[in-house]
Design an enzyme around this catalytic site. Sequence first.
Site, mmCIF file in Angstrom:
data_model
loop_
_atom_site.group_PDB
_atom_site.id
_atom_site.type_symbol
_atom_site.label_atom_id
_atom_site.label_comp_id
_atom_site.label_asym_id
_atom_site.label_seq_id
_atom_site.Cartn_x
_atom_site.Cartn_y
_atom_site.Cartn_z
ATOM 1 N N CYS A 1 -6.891 -5.062 -2.089
ATOM 2 C CA CYS A 1 -6.258 -3.874 -1.523
ATOM 3 C C CYS A 1 -6.825 -2.603 -2.166
ATOM 4 O O CYS A 1 -8.020 -2.354 -2.058
ATOM 5 C CB CYS A 1 -4.738 -3.955 -1.612
ATOM 6 S SG CYS A 1 -3.912 -2.774 -0.503
ATOM 7 N N HIS B 1 -4.080 -8.502 1.635
ATOM 8 C CA HIS B 1 -3.472 -9.174 0.485
ATOM 9 C C HIS B 1 -3.544 -10.689 0.677
ATOM 10 O O HIS B 1 -2.712 -11.258 1.401
ATOM 11 C CB HIS B 1 -2.003 -8.764 0.343
ATOM 12 C CG HIS B 1 -1.802 -7.377 -0.164
ATOM 13 N ND1 HIS B 1 -1.802 -7.062 -1.497
ATOM 14 C CD2 HIS B 1 -1.606 -6.214 0.510
ATOM 15 C CE1 HIS B 1 -1.602 -5.764 -1.643
ATOM 16 N NE2 HIS B 1 -1.483 -5.224 -0.443
ATOM 17 N N GLU C 1 -2.641 -12.910 -1.368
ATOM 18 C CA GLU C 1 -1.446 -13.514 -1.960
ATOM 19 C C GLU C 1 -0.236 -13.428 -1.029
ATOM 20 O O GLU C 1 0.786 -14.067 -1.270
ATOM 21 C CB GLU C 1 -1.132 -12.869 -3.308
ATOM 22 C CG GLU C 1 -0.480 -11.505 -3.273
ATOM 23 C CD GLU C 1 -1.439 -10.346 -3.019
ATOM 24 O OE1 GLU C 1 -0.997 -9.191 -3.133
ATOM 25 O OE2 GLU C 1 -2.631 -10.594 -2.725
#
Length: 210
Positions: free
Chosen positions: A82, A191, A193
């Site tokens: 990011c 992202h 994650e």
Amino acid sequence: MSKKLALLDYGSGNLHSAARALARTGAEVVVTADPEIALNADGLVVPGVGAYAACMSGLLSVRGDRIIGKRLAGGRPVLGICVGMQILFERGVEFGVETEGCAEWPGVVERLNAPVLPHMGWNTVKAPQDSILFAGMDEETRFYFVHSYAAQTWALDETGPLAPAKLTWAEHGVPFLAAVENGPLSATQFHPEKSGDAGAQLLRNWVDSI
């Protein structure tokens, strides 16, 4: 033997969720601002959320720019996420304020010209066929984005002996760089994650490559 990963703690980023996602790859993960640990890990992950200027300020406070530079000079893998991707470019412009970045890549991070901002939610990406990060994924694979700014051009002179960077694009109003793979330096605007199975596979692909 499991890979040792350092997740750089400089006051920005989803450290806990990123650490959990990286640990699920089987790697040993430490959240740290210690330069020696960050330099000596098998892989360094640089997260980032919020404003470009604030992220750069935090990064400089722990000498993160030097850590990244030293690792890359030695061919040691770094992954930006990011705003951790955005600060790898020369500069960012937000609300008319220009901030110098790490300048590992030429170019500027600017506001997306889109009818709705932030760009928040799931989007597909267009990755090159020889991508390492996106190996094993199809064109309909979606990733989770939350941002209003991005690098929208690629200006690196690639006429030298090194292999050209692998560029992955997405579109929200305009095309923008969703990921870059450039030797030991990789980064994603989205992202991983927060991107479910696709993000988990991308992180596994990166860890397996280091």
